[in-house]
Design an enzyme around this catalytic site. Sequence first.
Site, PDB file in Angstrom:
ATOM      1  N   SER A   1       4.070   2.300   8.402  1.00  0.00           N
ATOM      2  CA  SER A   1       3.818   1.602   7.300  1.00  0.00           C
ATOM      3  C   SER A   1       4.806   0.972   6.508  1.00  0.00           C
ATOM      4  O   SER A   1       5.811   1.829   6.317  1.00  0.00           O
ATOM      5  CB  SER A   1       2.605   1.827   6.458  1.00  0.00           C
ATOM      6  OG  SER A   1       1.478   1.327   6.729  1.00  0.00           O
TER       7      SER A   1
ATOM      8  N   ASP B   1       1.104  -7.660   2.556  1.00  0.00           N
ATOM      9  CA  ASP B   1       1.317  -6.181   2.180  1.00  0.00           C
ATOM     10  C   ASP B   1       2.658  -5.776   1.988  1.00  0.00           C
ATOM     11  O   ASP B   1       3.207  -5.089   2.729  1.00  0.00           O
ATOM     12  CB  ASP B   1       0.725  -5.373   3.246  1.00  0.00           C
ATOM     13  CG  ASP B   1       0.449  -4.065   2.690  1.00  0.00           C
ATOM     14  OD1 ASP B   1       0.865  -3.469   1.965  1.00  0.00           O
ATOM     15  OD2 ASP B   1      -0.545  -3.398   3.447  1.00  0.00           O
TER      16      ASP B   1
ATOM     17  N   HIS C   1       0.879  -1.193  -0.033  1.00  0.00           N
ATOM     18  CA  HIS C   1       0.128   0.025   0.099  1.00  0.00           C
ATOM     19  C   HIS C   1       0.668   1.219   0.219  1.00  0.00           C
ATOM     20  O   HIS C   1       0.396   2.293  -0.324  1.00  0.00           O
ATOM     21  CB  HIS C   1      -1.063  -0.078   1.009  1.00  0.00           C
ATOM     22  CG  HIS C   1      -0.478   0.358   2.609  1.00  0.00           C
ATOM     23  ND1 HIS C   1      -0.167  -0.607   3.431  1.00  0.00           N
ATOM     24  CD2 HIS C   1      -0.384   1.647   3.225  1.00  0.00           C
ATOM     25  CE1 HIS C   1       0.080   0.196   4.446  1.00  0.00           C
ATOM     26  NE2 HIS C   1       0.218   1.416   4.403  1.00  0.00           N
TER      27      HIS C   1
HETATM   28  N1  ARG Z   1      -4.502   0.515   7.735  1.00  0.00           N
HETATM   29  C1  ARG Z   1      -3.259   0.549   6.887  1.00  0.00           C
HETATM   30  C2  ARG Z   1      -2.813   1.991   6.984  1.00  0.00           C
HETATM   31  O1  ARG Z   1      -3.312   2.831   7.753  1.00  0.00           O
HETATM   32  C3  ARG Z   1      -3.422   0.042   5.449  1.00  0.00           C
HETATM   33  C4  ARG Z   1      -4.193   1.227   4.629  1.00  0.00           C
HETATM   34  C5  ARG Z   1      -4.098   0.561   3.144  1.00  0.00           C
HETATM   35  N2  ARG Z   1      -5.112  -0.262   2.909  1.00  0.00           N
HETATM   36  C6  ARG Z   1      -6.450   0.021   2.767  1.00  0.00           C
HETATM   37  N3  ARG Z   1      -7.218  -1.047   2.394  1.00  0.00           N
HETATM   38  N4  ARG Z   1      -6.736   1.191   2.510  1.00  0.00           N
HETATM   39  O2  ARG Z   1      -1.989   2.615   5.881  1.00  0.00           O
HETATM   40  N1  GLU Z   2      -1.052   1.418   7.488  1.00  0.00           N
HETATM   41  C1  GLU Z   2      -0.503   2.794   8.269  1.00  0.00           C
HETATM   42  C2  GLU Z   2       0.310   3.517   7.330  1.00  0.00           C
HETATM   43  O1  GLU Z   2       0.330   3.675   6.185  1.00  0.00           O
HETATM   44  C3  GLU Z   2       0.155   2.019   9.217  1.00  0.00           C
HETATM   45  C4  GLU Z   2      -0.770   1.537  10.293  1.00  0.00           C
HETATM   46  C5  GLU Z   2      -1.004   2.307  11.600  1.00  0.00           C
HETATM   47  O2  GLU Z   2      -1.831   3.629  11.242  1.00  0.00           O
HETATM   48  O3  GLU Z   2      -0.634   1.757  12.427  1.00  0.00           O
HETATM   49  O4  GLU Z   2       1.501   4.070   7.869  1.00  0.00           O
END
Ligand code: ARG
Ligand code: GLU
Length: 740
Positions: free
Chosen positions: A651, A220, A84
Site C-alpha cells: 500500500s 486513496d 489508509h
Molecule cells: N484492502 C486495502 C489493504 O489491504 C485497503 C484497506 C483499507 N481500507 C479499508 N476499507 N479497510 O490495505
Molecule cells: N491495502 C493493502 C496494504 O495495506 C495493499 C493491498 C494488498 O494487500 O495487496 O498494504
Amino acid sequence: MKHILITLSILLTLQAAKAGEGMWLPLFLKSLNEAEMQELGMKITAEDIYSVNKGSLKDAIVHFGGFCTSELISGSGLLLTNHHCGYGQIQSHSSLDNNYLKNGFWAQSKADELMNPGLTATMINEIVDVTAQALEGVTDKMGVEEREATIKLNIESIRNSLVVASHQAIEVRPFFNGNQYFAFLTTTYRDVRLVGAPPESIGKFGADTDNWVWPRHTGDFSLFRIYAGPDNLPADPSEENIPYEPKHFLPISTDGVAEGDFTLVFGFPGRTQQYLPAVAVEEIIEVSDPNKIAIREKALNIIDKYMRSDEETRIKYASKFASVANYWKKWIGETTGLKKTGAISKKQKFEKEFVSMQTKDNPARNILGEFDALYAQRAPYAYVRDYYGEITGGRIVELMRVVGLAQRMTELYETRGAEAFDNFKGRVMGFLEGFYKNYDPAIDQEVFAALSEMYARNVEAKYTPEMIQDLSPAAEKNYGIIAMKLYSETAFVDKDKVFEMLEGDAEEVVARLQADPAYAFGAEWKNTYDTKVLEPYDNYNFKIDSLQRIYMNALMTTFPEKRFYPDANSTMRVTYGQVKSYNPSDAVTYSPVTYLDGVMEKYKPGDYEFDVDEKLLELYDNKDYGNYADRENGKMPVCFIGTNHTTGGNSGSPAIDAHGNLIGLNFDRAWEGTMSDLNYDASICRNIMVDARYILFVIDKYAGAGHLIEEMRLVRPKLEYTRNPKDEIKIQRRKRKANR
Ligand code: ARG
Ligand code: GLU
C-alpha cells in the site's frame, strides 16, 4: 530454423502472458529480470532502478511507519502514500470540531504541517548478499538448534563486519525459508509531518463495501513530508528541522495509462507463502480462513450497528472497524479464488512432478509425506490458535487487549524487576491515553458476549476458561449476563479507574492488577492456552518451518532452470507487469481504467461510504479538470489495474511507467485475486492503483493546493517519446540527473 523461431515466439508469448508473478529483490534485476522487463516495454535499465553508486529509483522509495510504502515526489521531502496508510495520523489530529477525516486537511504552508511523533520513514541505502557468511559452518547434519545457534553467531559477525555510519542501521534477514540471507543498510527519519489528505468521501470512497473490489473509485492518497536535521540526516521531531532533500524523487507523468502499458510497483510487501505444500493450502481454505471469517463477521456486525447509529461512535471506531473488516473480506476473496482456480489440485500435480524428478542417487527424503504428517499433528492446535488469537489477540475483544498489557506488566515485574516494570508502565500509559479516547465499553461488552459464546461452542472445554465453559447445551449459559457481570466488575473498561490502579510502586500496582476479575479470567485463559495449545503448536510448527526450508532448497535444485523469487518479508521488492483488463466470471470483462463518472454512479447522498461532497460535484458538473483529464476522451480517470504481484505492505507503493515516472499509487488488489499471497494466477490477480492524474486533480482543483503541485515535477513522456523515440532513454536519463 522456421520451426525453432515459431517455438521461440510461442514461448515468448507464453512468458509475456504470464508476466506479473514475482516479488523480486532489486539486487538481482539485472541478471533475472531486466530482459523480460524491457520485453514488456520498460525503457530504463536495472541500474536505473537499483544502484548503490548513483541515485536510482530506489532512493525515492520509503518504508512508511514500517507497515506501508511511500515515495518521494519533490526535492523537499514531499512524501506520497495512501489515505489508509496515513489514517491513524489523520484521525489522531481529528476531533468532532476539527474533523480532518470528514473534511480533509491541507497545510497552507510548511508551518502548518502537523508533527506525528513516533512515525518513521525508512530508506534502503544498500542491500548485500550475505548468504555465504550467514551459512558458514552450517552443515546438513546439524540439528535445527545447532544450526540456528551457528547462524545467529554468523549474523553477529556480519553486523560487525559491515561498515555503517552512525545514522544507519543493519538488518540481516532470511530468504527462501532460510536458504539465503541478505543484509539491509537503512536510514530512518523520525520527523514525518502530515501535509495533506482528501476527505474520506474521496480518500476512502466506497469504504468497506468497495474494499478489495474492482471497479474501484477511491482517491486513496495522503501527503506527508520528511524533515531532517541541518545535515539532511535523521533528527528527532523539532521545529528546527528542515525539509529533507532526497537523492532522487519521482517525476509524475500526466500522460495516463492504457491497456498493455508497462507498470512497475516498488515497495515493501509484507508476507506471502508461495511455496507451501498442498496440504497447508488445504488447511487454509477448509479450516483456518472460514473460522477467522466467521469470528470477525460476528464482531463486525455488532460494531457496524453502533457505528451507523451515532456519528461520534463512527469516528471512534472507524479505524478499528476498517482494520478488522479488511482481512475478513480478504480471506473470503482468497478462499473463493483458491477454489475457483483449483489451487490445491494444481499444487498436487506439481508435487507429483517434483517427486518424480527426485533421482536414485539423490534420495530426497519423503518431504511431502512428512508435511502431511506434521500438518495433521498440528491441526487441532492450529484450530484453537485461530480462535484464541482472533478473539483475544487483535482488536476484537478490546478488554482482552488491556488485560494482555496488564499481564505483560506483571510478568516483567516478576522476571526483570521494578525498573523494567516502571519503564513499560510508562509506555502502557501512553498507549492507554489514546486507547480510551476511542473505546466504548458497551460495544465491547456485546462483542465479548457473542465471541465467548462462539469460543465455548466451537472449542473443546479443556481449552476454555471455566467462566465461559458451556458443558451442557441443555442448560445454556447466558453469555450476555456473564459479560455484563464481568464488564461491571472490572476496572479495565474505565480509564480513570485504570490510571488510579497504576499509581504507586510496582508491588502495589501488580497486586491491584491481579485482583481484578478480568485479569484473573484472562490469566486462566492464557495459561490454559500457553501450555495446552501454544506449546505443542510451536513444537510442530518449528518442525514444519525447518522442513519448509529443506523443501524450498529441494525445489530450487530440482528445477534449476526456473526463476524463483523469495516470499515477501517486508523487505524491498520490485514487481512488474502491465495495465490489464480481466474476466472475473463467465461473460464478464472488467476494463482497466475507472473514471469520475463511476464515482457519480455510486454516489448516495448522506451515506457514509458513498457520499460525495459539493466541491467535487461542482467540478464534475463543470468538467473542470484542469490539465488532468484523459487526453483522448476528456474524462477524469480515477483508478486502474495491472498484473503486478503485490500484497499488504505494498500500500502506498508507486506505480512507475516505462521511463521511471510515477503514474499511480498502489492501494489494493481485486477481490478475485487476493489468493495471490498463496498462489499467483495471472488470469485473475490484479493490483489496484489510484491514477496519478486523479491525485493531482484533487490536490490542485479540488483542494486548491497548487503550491504543492509546484514542488512536483510533471512530465509527458509519451509525448516526447513519439517526438523522438531514439533519444527517449537519453532524455529520461538527463532528466533524472537534473533531478538529483
Ligand atoms: N484492502 C486495502 C489493504 O489491504 C485497503 C484497506 C483499507 N481500507 C479499508 N476499507 N479497510 O490495505
Ligand atoms: N491495502 C493493502 C496494504 O495495506 C495493499 C493491498 C494488498 O494487500 O495487496 O498494504
